[in-house]
Motif scaffolding. Structure first.
Motif, mmCIF file in Angstrom:
data_model
loop_
_atom_site.group_PDB
_atom_site.id
_atom_site.type_symbol
_atom_site.label_atom_id
_atom_site.label_comp_id
_atom_site.label_asym_id
_atom_site.label_seq_id
_atom_site.Cartn_x
_atom_site.Cartn_y
_atom_site.Cartn_z
ATOM 1 N N GLY A 100 24.407 40.753 -45.068
ATOM 2 C CA GLY A 100 25.341 39.640 -44.912
ATOM 3 C C GLY A 100 26.071 39.405 -46.210
ATOM 4 N N PRO A 101 26.904 38.365 -46.281
ATOM 5 C CA PRO A 101 27.653 38.105 -47.513
ATOM 6 C C PRO A 101 26.741 38.022 -48.729
ATOM 7 C CG PRO A 101 28.451 36.719 -45.743
ATOM 8 C CD PRO A 101 27.221 37.390 -45.229
ATOM 9 N N ALA A 102 27.039 38.814 -49.739
ATOM 10 C CA ALA A 102 26.232 38.874 -50.956
ATOM 11 C C ALA A 102 27.147 38.783 -52.162
ATOM 12 C CB ALA A 102 25.408 40.157 -50.993
ATOM 13 N N MET A 103 26.549 38.629 -53.343
ATOM 14 C CA MET A 103 27.334 38.503 -54.565
ATOM 15 C C MET A 103 26.861 39.504 -55.601
ATOM 16 S SD MET A 103 28.189 35.135 -56.925
ATOM 17 C CE MET A 103 26.532 34.894 -57.567
ATOM 18 N N LEU A 104 27.819 40.147 -56.268
ATOM 19 C CA LEU A 104 27.560 41.020 -57.401
ATOM 20 C C LEU A 104 28.200 40.405 -58.630
ATOM 21 C CD1 LEU A 104 28.532 44.459 -55.785
ATOM 22 C CD2 LEU A 104 26.214 43.525 -56.039
ATOM 23 N N ARG A 105 27.519 40.466 -59.757
ATOM 24 C CA ARG A 105 28.068 39.952 -61.007
ATOM 25 C C ARG A 105 27.951 41.049 -62.062
ATOM 26 N NH1 ARG A 105 28.761 34.361 -62.633
ATOM 27 N NH2 ARG A 105 29.296 34.263 -64.832
ATOM 28 N N PHE A 106 29.106 41.490 -62.555
ATOM 29 C CA PHE A 106 29.166 42.497 -63.607
ATOM 30 C C PHE A 106 29.460 41.787 -64.924
ATOM 31 C CE2 PHE A 106 30.501 44.344 -59.634
ATOM 32 C CZ PHE A 106 29.948 45.616 -59.600
ATOM 33 N N VAL A 107 28.674 42.061 -65.948
ATOM 34 C CA VAL A 107 28.839 41.424 -67.251
ATOM 35 C C VAL A 107 29.158 42.497 -68.285
ATOM 36 C CG1 VAL A 107 27.745 40.002 -69.029
ATOM 37 C CG2 VAL A 107 27.271 39.561 -66.605
ATOM 38 N N GLU A 108 30.126 42.222 -69.140
ATOM 39 C CA GLU A 108 30.570 43.185 -70.141
ATOM 40 C C GLU A 108 29.451 43.506 -71.132
ATOM 41 O OE1 GLU A 108 32.381 45.962 -71.711
ATOM 42 O OE2 GLU A 108 33.518 44.858 -70.172
ATOM 43 N N THR A 109 29.274 44.799 -71.390
ATOM 44 C CA THR A 109 28.266 45.264 -72.343
ATOM 45 C C THR A 109 28.864 45.732 -73.659
ATOM 46 O OG1 THR A 109 28.354 47.495 -71.406
ATOM 47 C CG2 THR A 109 26.725 45.966 -70.477
ATOM 48 N N GLY A 110 30.189 45.785 -73.726
ATOM 49 C CA GLY A 110 30.854 46.227 -74.941
ATOM 50 C C GLY A 110 31.795 47.379 -74.720
ATOM 51 N N ASP A 111 31.478 48.234 -73.739
ATOM 52 C CA ASP A 111 32.354 49.370 -73.464
ATOM 53 C C ASP A 111 32.484 49.649 -71.973
ATOM 54 O OD1 ASP A 111 29.854 50.295 -72.902
ATOM 55 O OD2 ASP A 111 29.966 52.088 -74.164
ATOM 56 N N ALA A 112 32.091 48.683 -71.129
ATOM 57 C CA ALA A 112 32.132 48.891 -69.680
ATOM 58 C C ALA A 112 33.491 48.533 -69.078
ATOM 59 C CB ALA A 112 31.041 48.066 -68.997
ATOM 60 N N TYR A 113 34.231 47.624 -69.736
ATOM 61 C CA TYR A 113 35.545 47.189 -69.238
ATOM 62 C C TYR A 113 35.444 46.713 -67.784
ATOM 63 C CZ TYR A 113 37.533 49.099 -73.514
ATOM 64 O OH TYR A 113 37.834 49.346 -74.831
ATOM 65 N N VAL A 114 34.507 45.804 -67.542
ATOM 66 C CA VAL A 114 34.202 45.417 -66.163
ATOM 67 C C VAL A 114 35.384 44.750 -65.457
ATOM 68 C CG1 VAL A 114 31.706 45.268 -66.509
ATOM 69 C CG2 VAL A 114 33.127 43.243 -66.940
ATOM 70 N N THR A 115 36.139 43.896 -66.154
ATOM 71 C CA THR A 115 37.263 43.244 -65.476
ATOM 72 C C THR A 115 38.372 44.243 -65.159
ATOM 73 O OG1 THR A 115 38.247 42.577 -67.579
ATOM 74 C CG2 THR A 115 36.774 41.013 -66.525
ATOM 75 N N SER A 116 38.452 45.322 -65.950
ATOM 76 C CA SER A 116 39.475 46.343 -65.715
ATOM 77 C C SER A 116 39.171 47.198 -64.495
ATOM 78 C CB SER A 116 39.603 47.244 -66.938
ATOM 79 O OG SER A 116 39.914 46.495 -68.096
ATOM 80 N N LEU A 117 37.950 47.116 -63.962
ATOM 81 C CA LEU A 117 37.604 47.913 -62.796
ATOM 82 C C LEU A 117 38.485 47.578 -61.597
ATOM 83 C CD1 LEU A 117 33.703 47.860 -63.095
ATOM 84 C CD2 LEU A 117 35.240 49.781 -63.584
ATOM 85 N N LEU A 118 39.070 46.386 -61.581
ATOM 86 C CA LEU A 118 39.983 46.031 -60.491
ATOM 87 C C LEU A 118 41.235 46.905 -60.509
ATOM 88 C CD1 LEU A 118 39.880 42.121 -60.353
ATOM 89 C CD2 LEU A 118 38.586 43.780 -59.012
ATOM 90 N N LEU A 119 41.514 47.552 -61.645
ATOM 91 C CA LEU A 119 42.684 48.421 -61.761
ATOM 92 C C LEU A 119 42.398 49.843 -61.286
ATOM 93 C CD1 LEU A 119 43.797 47.246 -65.312
ATOM 94 C CD2 LEU A 119 44.859 46.618 -63.136
ATOM 95 N N VAL A 120 41.155 50.150 -60.996
ATOM 96 C CA VAL A 120 40.768 51.491 -60.551
ATOM 97 C C VAL A 120 40.937 51.581 -59.035
ATOM 98 C CG1 VAL A 120 38.880 53.150 -60.360
ATOM 99 C CG2 VAL A 120 39.165 51.813 -62.461
ATOM 100 N N ASP A 121 41.745 52.524 -58.591
ATOM 101 C CA ASP A 121 41.998 52.692 -57.159
ATOM 102 C C ASP A 121 40.694 52.882 -56.394
ATOM 103 O OD1 ASP A 121 44.706 52.506 -57.618
ATOM 104 O OD2 ASP A 121 45.051 54.676 -57.613
ATOM 105 N N GLY A 122 40.521 52.067 -55.365
ATOM 106 C CA GLY A 122 39.378 52.205 -54.476
ATOM 107 C C GLY A 122 38.115 51.513 -54.916
ATOM 108 N N PHE A 123 38.070 51.015 -56.159
ATOM 109 C CA PHE A 123 36.820 50.413 -56.635
ATOM 110 C C PHE A 123 36.451 49.177 -55.823
ATOM 111 C CE2 PHE A 123 34.817 47.072 -59.198
ATOM 112 C CZ PHE A 123 33.590 47.658 -59.438
ATOM 113 N N LEU A 124 37.367 48.219 -55.726
ATOM 114 C CA LEU A 124 37.029 46.966 -55.045
ATOM 115 C C LEU A 124 36.785 47.213 -53.563
ATOM 116 C CD1 LEU A 124 36.576 43.954 -55.226
ATOM 117 C CD2 LEU A 124 39.042 43.606 -54.931
#
Length: 324
Positions: A100-124
């Motif tokens: 069912g509806p769940a939540m994922l939380r990605f937190v920056e580690t220094g080189d993961a660029y987690v917020t930039s993952l929205l710019l990767v085709d197909g990621f979301l």
């Protein structure tokens, strides 16, 4: 954060593998010593831009136009290379699909660029099985990416939490939710028309717009003062709380050279109308009837007005007036 200048140029071949895309607020870099930090960017989502950095072990530097000339490559090639580099580093999601509806939380580690993952085709779009439904993502600050499955109750609570995080973040990005369209492209989330969630979603959009326009106005006013420009008015985006929800307002304040922000409605002051209350008209109607077009080189967009609409135009605007 720094911008690469003539003292920090790198040849293209060793630099290209270090390129990463970053998602930033549209006014990121405004207020720098020269009025604005000059870096390579392009609009990504409403009030957000995509920039590119050279990632080093302990720092990163924003790419600018001078760097492109030194490398001998186009902006499109730099953006595509940066996205491809990040796509190759997308974390694997080995968890079983959510029931069912769940939540994922990605937190920056220094080189993961987690917020930039929205710019990767197909990621979301690819996270739909992991969150148990259509994914909705939030990036309140540069170090946090939250993705949930679409559920009205969960989203209503989450928007309130994200707004608080966004307001308190020293490096905020956006309080708005983002999802994917039928082609898998990332777009702002839209709630069912007339629902309470729709009002919550629009509040987040107005908050982001108001924040970005306020920063832009401050920078433009300072730039105009430095250049001795005193006859160009930069309009504010006004936020009003109404029983029907949050509304953004731009004011067309009589004759004179002015830059209007995009808003839900445009208000025409009563003093100019010989009335007792302002005339408020949906922005798209005003743009159509008064032939407003965005001025070049402004992001967030601005619309230049030089004079009060004539009587014929005002009559058409009055026919479409709304109460707020």
């Amino acid at each position: 954060d720094t911008v690469l200048g003539s003292g920090g140029l790198q040849p293209w071949l060793p630099a290209r593998g270090k390129l990463r895309p970053v998602l930033r607020a549209a006014t990121f870099g405004f207020g720098a010593a020269n009025g604005r930090l000059e870096y390579l960017s392009r609009p990504a989502l409403p009030f957000l831009v995509e920039a590119v950095v050279v990632d080093e072990p302990t720092s990163m530097a924003y790419v600018n136009q001078r760097q492109l000339a030194e490398w001998g490559v186009t902006a499109d090639e730099v953006f595509a290379t940066a996205r491809a580099n990040l796509a190759a580093r997308v974390p694997r999601m080995d968890e079983p699909p959510a029931a069912g509806p769940a939540m994922l939380r990605f937190v920056e580690t220094g080189d993961a660029y987690v917020t930039s993952l929205l710019l990767v085709d197909g990621f979301l779009a690819g996270l739909a099985p992991r969150v148990g439904g259509r994914p909705v993502a939030f990036v309140p600050d540069r170090d946090t990416l939250i993705v949930v499955g679409e559920d009205p109750g969960l989203l209503t609570r989450l928007y309130a939490m994200v707004e608080e995080e966004y307001r308190e973040a020293p490096r905020s990005v956006s309080p708005v939710g983002y999802t994917v369209d039928d082609r898998g492209a990332v777009v702002p989330y839209r709630a069912p028309a007339g629902s309470e969630l729709e009002r919550v979603v629009h509040r987040a959009e107005v908050l982001l717009a108001a924040t970005e326009y306020a920063t832009q106005k401050e920078a433009l006013d300072a730039d105009h003062q430095r250049r001795g420009i005193d006859d160009l008015f930069v309009g504010s985006l006004i936020v009003a709380e109404r029983p029907s929800g949050t509304v953004s307002i731009a004011v067309w304040a009589g004759d004179g050279d002015a830059l209007l922000p995009h808003a839900d409605v445009v208000a025409f002051p009563p003093a100019e109308l010989d009335g007792t209350v302002p005339l408020t008209v949906p922005f798209d109607v005003v743009a159509r009837e008064a032939s407003l077009v965005p001025e070049p080189d402004y992001y967030p967009p601005r619309y230049r007005v030089l004079r009060w609409p004539d009587e014929t135009v005002m009559a058409r605007l009055a026919a479409h007036a709304v109460e707020i």
